[in-house]
Scaffold this motif. Sequence first.
Motif, PDB file in Angstrom:
ATOM      1  N   THR A  40       0.835  -1.208   0.000  1.00 27.19           N
ATOM      2  CA  THR A  40       0.000   0.000   0.000  1.00 27.19           C
ATOM      3  C   THR A  40       0.868   1.255   0.000  1.00 27.19           C
ATOM      4  OG1 THR A  40      -1.764  -1.163   1.167  1.00 27.19           O
ATOM      5  CG2 THR A  40      -1.807   1.244   1.265  1.00 27.19           C
ATOM      6  N   ARG A  41       1.904   1.264   0.826  1.00 28.46           N
ATOM      7  CA  ARG A  41       2.810   2.415   0.886  1.00 28.46           C
ATOM      8  C   ARG A  41       3.504   2.638  -0.454  1.00 28.46           C
ATOM      9  NH1 ARG A  41       8.007   2.149   1.971  1.00 28.46           N
ATOM     10  NH2 ARG A  41       7.875   0.192   3.135  1.00 28.46           N
ATOM     11  N   LEU A  42       3.962   1.549  -1.068  1.00 27.61           N
ATOM     12  CA  LEU A  42       4.636   1.665  -2.365  1.00 27.61           C
ATOM     13  C   LEU A  42       3.669   2.135  -3.451  1.00 27.61           C
ATOM     14  CD1 LEU A  42       6.893  -1.521  -2.290  1.00 27.61           C
ATOM     15  CD2 LEU A  42       7.590   0.869  -1.947  1.00 27.61           C
ATOM     16  N   TRP A  43       2.418   1.670  -3.399  1.00 31.44           N
ATOM     17  CA  TRP A  43       1.429   2.100  -4.382  1.00 31.44           C
ATOM     18  C   TRP A  43       1.117   3.585  -4.223  1.00 31.44           C
ATOM     19  CZ3 TRP A  43      -4.120   3.040  -4.221  1.00 31.44           C
ATOM     20  CH2 TRP A  43      -4.684   3.099  -5.503  1.00 31.44           C
ATOM     21  N   HIS A  44       0.967   4.057  -2.985  1.00 31.78           N
ATOM     22  CA  HIS A  44       0.723   5.487  -2.745  1.00 31.78           C
ATOM     23  C   HIS A  44       1.896   6.322  -3.244  1.00 31.78           C
ATOM     24  CE1 HIS A  44      -2.275   4.616   0.770  1.00 31.78           C
ATOM     25  NE2 HIS A  44      -2.671   4.118  -0.381  1.00 31.78           N
ATOM     26  N   SER A  45       3.100   5.828  -3.006  1.00 35.91           N
ATOM     27  CA  SER A  45       4.297   6.518  -3.472  1.00 35.91           C
ATOM     28  C   SER A  45       4.336   6.554  -5.000  1.00 35.91           C
ATOM     29  CB  SER A  45       5.535   5.810  -2.924  1.00 35.91           C
ATOM     30  OG  SER A  45       6.703   6.352  -3.463  1.00 35.91           O
ATOM     31  N   HIS A  46       3.959   5.454  -5.640  1.00 30.14           N
ATOM     32  CA  HIS A  46       3.907   5.366  -7.100  1.00 30.14           C
ATOM     33  C   HIS A  46       2.905   6.377  -7.661  1.00 30.14           C
ATOM     34  CE1 HIS A  46       3.611   3.608 -11.111  1.00 30.14           C
ATOM     35  NE2 HIS A  46       2.307   3.516 -10.935  1.00 30.14           N
ATOM     36  N   LEU A  47       1.721   6.468  -7.054  1.00 27.11           N
ATOM     37  CA  LEU A  47       0.710   7.435  -7.507  1.00 27.11           C
ATOM     38  C   LEU A  47       1.260   8.853  -7.476  1.00 27.11           C
ATOM     39  CD1 LEU A  47      -2.590   6.294  -5.726  1.00 27.11           C
ATOM     40  CD2 LEU A  47      -2.091   6.215  -8.168  1.00 27.11           C
ATOM     41  N   LYS A  48       1.935   9.184  -6.400  1.00 30.88           N
ATOM     42  CA  LYS A  48       2.463  10.544  -6.228  1.00 30.88           C
ATOM     43  C   LYS A  48       3.618  10.805  -7.194  1.00 30.88           C
ATOM     44  CE  LYS A  48       2.533  14.480  -4.118  1.00 30.88           C
ATOM     45  NZ  LYS A  48       1.477  15.439  -4.370  1.00 30.88           N
ATOM     46  N   ARG A  49       4.541   9.856  -7.273  1.00 32.80           N
ATOM     47  CA  ARG A  49       5.733  10.047  -8.095  1.00 32.80           C
ATOM     48  C   ARG A  49       5.398  10.080  -9.587  1.00 32.80           C
ATOM     49  NH1 ARG A  49       7.902   5.948  -6.406  1.00 32.80           N
ATOM     50  NH2 ARG A  49       7.513   4.547  -8.146  1.00 32.80           N
ATOM     51  N   LYS A  50       4.590   9.131 -10.059  1.00 37.05           N
ATOM     52  CA  LYS A  50       4.340   9.007 -11.494  1.00 37.05           C
ATOM     53  C   LYS A  50       3.245   9.948 -11.998  1.00 37.05           C
ATOM     54  CE  LYS A  50       3.918   5.826 -15.267  1.00 37.05           C
ATOM     55  NZ  LYS A  50       4.031   4.474 -15.729  1.00 37.05           N
ATOM     56  N   TYR A  51       2.197  10.145 -11.193  1.00 38.60           N
ATOM     57  CA  TYR A  51       1.042  10.912 -11.666  1.00 38.60           C
ATOM     58  C   TYR A  51       0.792  12.205 -10.893  1.00 38.60           C
ATOM     59  CZ  TYR A  51       0.219   6.270 -13.554  1.00 38.60           C
ATOM     60  OH  TYR A  51       0.373   5.057 -14.185  1.00 38.60           O
ATOM     61  N   GLY A  52       1.539  12.418  -9.817  1.00 37.30           N
ATOM     62  CA  GLY A  52       1.337  13.611  -9.006  1.00 37.30           C
ATOM     63  C   GLY A  52       0.055  13.561  -8.181  1.00 37.30           C
ATOM     64  N   LEU A  53      -0.489  12.367  -7.973  1.00 34.79           N
ATOM     65  CA  LEU A  53      -1.750  12.214  -7.251  1.00 34.79           C
ATOM     66  C   LEU A  53      -1.528  11.770  -5.807  1.00 34.79           C
ATOM     67  CD1 LEU A  53      -4.024  10.176  -9.728  1.00 34.79           C
ATOM     68  CD2 LEU A  53      -4.221  12.600  -9.134  1.00 34.79           C
ATOM     69  N   THR A  54      -2.226  12.421  -4.902  1.00 33.64           N
ATOM     70  CA  THR A  54      -2.267  11.922  -3.534  1.00 33.64           C
ATOM     71  C   THR A  54      -3.365  10.861  -3.474  1.00 33.64           C
ATOM     72  OG1 THR A  54      -3.929  13.514  -2.815  1.00 33.64           O
ATOM     73  CG2 THR A  54      -1.598  14.190  -2.620  1.00 33.64           C
ATOM     74  N   LEU A  55      -3.397  10.113  -2.406  1.00 30.13           N
ATOM     75  CA  LEU A  55      -4.452   9.114  -2.244  1.00 30.13           C
ATOM     76  C   LEU A  55      -5.820   9.795  -2.198  1.00 30.13           C
ATOM     77  CD1 LEU A  55      -5.273   6.180  -1.894  1.00 30.13           C
ATOM     78  CD2 LEU A  55      -4.963   6.468   0.572  1.00 30.13           C
ATOM     79  N   ALA A  56      -5.900  10.958  -1.555  1.00 26.76           N
ATOM     80  CA  ALA A  56      -7.167  11.685  -1.492  1.00 26.76           C
ATOM     81  C   ALA A  56      -7.644  12.098  -2.886  1.00 26.76           C
ATOM     82  CB  ALA A  56      -7.021  12.914  -0.588  1.00 26.76           C
ATOM     83  N   GLN A  57      -6.724  12.551  -3.729  1.00 25.32           N
ATOM     84  CA  GLN A  57      -7.083  12.932  -5.096  1.00 25.32           C
ATOM     85  C   GLN A  57      -7.519  11.704  -5.910  1.00 25.32           C
ATOM     86  OE1 GLN A  57      -3.286  14.773  -5.854  1.00 25.32           O
ATOM     87  NE2 GLN A  57      -4.217  16.817  -5.974  1.00 25.32           N
ATOM     88  N   PHE A  58      -6.795  10.607  -5.751  1.00 26.32           N
ATOM     89  CA  PHE A  58      -7.151   9.362  -6.436  1.00 26.32           C
ATOM     90  C   PHE A  58      -8.568   8.941  -6.030  1.00 26.32           C
ATOM     91  CE2 PHE A  58      -7.528   4.768  -6.449  1.00 26.32           C
ATOM     92  CZ  PHE A  58      -7.106   4.432  -7.720  1.00 26.32           C
ATOM     93  N   ASN A  59      -8.827   8.963  -4.731  1.00 22.98           N
ATOM     94  CA  ASN A  59     -10.152   8.572  -4.237  1.00 22.98           C
ATOM     95  C   ASN A  59     -11.240   9.522  -4.712  1.00 22.98           C
ATOM     96  OD1 ASN A  59      -9.284   6.240  -2.945  1.00 22.98           O
ATOM     97  ND2 ASN A  59      -8.866   7.304  -1.031  1.00 22.98           N
ATOM     98  N   ALA A  60     -10.916  10.801  -4.870  1.00 26.84           N
ATOM     99  CA  ALA A  60     -11.894  11.775  -5.382  1.00 26.84           C
ATOM    100  C   ALA A  60     -12.246  11.458  -6.839  1.00 26.84           C
ATOM    101  CB  ALA A  60     -11.347  13.199  -5.256  1.00 26.84           C
ATOM    102  N   VAL A  61     -11.248  11.109  -7.643  1.00 24.55           N
ATOM    103  CA  VAL A  61     -11.508  10.730  -9.039  1.00 24.55           C
ATOM    104  C   VAL A  61     -12.363   9.468  -9.069  1.00 24.55           C
ATOM    105  CG1 VAL A  61     -10.454   9.955 -11.208  1.00 24.55           C
ATOM    106  CG2 VAL A  61      -9.396  11.813  -9.903  1.00 24.55           C
TER     107      VAL A  61
END
Length: 144
Positions: A40-61
């Motif tokens: 989960t930590r690595l996936w959250h880091s991947h979202l931020k690093r590759k797409y600039g998305l926080t988990l909150a932004q991902f969940n909003a989408v």
Amino acid sequence: MRKTKTCTKCKEAKPLSAYSTRKDSGVVRLRGECKTCVATRLWHSHLKRKYGLTLAQFNAVLAKQEGRCALCRTTKWGDDRKSNPHVDHNHATGVVRGLLCHRCNVAIAFFDDDIDKLRAAISYLSPGENHQLAWYMDPELAYQ
């Protein structure tokens, strides 16, 4: 010998098999975080690093899309190995377009994100279009 360990992240007691190992001065030790929390930590880091998305932004989408693929509207994101929504983005600009299931994400990739190719596919699949091969319709043409 203990059979469980408490994860330093989620604070849940889990079987030892739920933890990866690491070598510390030649001694094999269990990691503090369970495999689920590490993933989960690595996936959250991947979202931020590759797409600039926080988990909150991902969940909003995801909420805006009502938990469904932006294209086919399925709630099944993929097989067991690819069960998370895929972040679809413009490869030239990096701008996130939405969340797709595995199949739709791969389909767009096979068309190279090219709108003209997608239009040609739509035309090809459209009712009334005659795309049958001549030899299929007239066997005498097959060997000419």
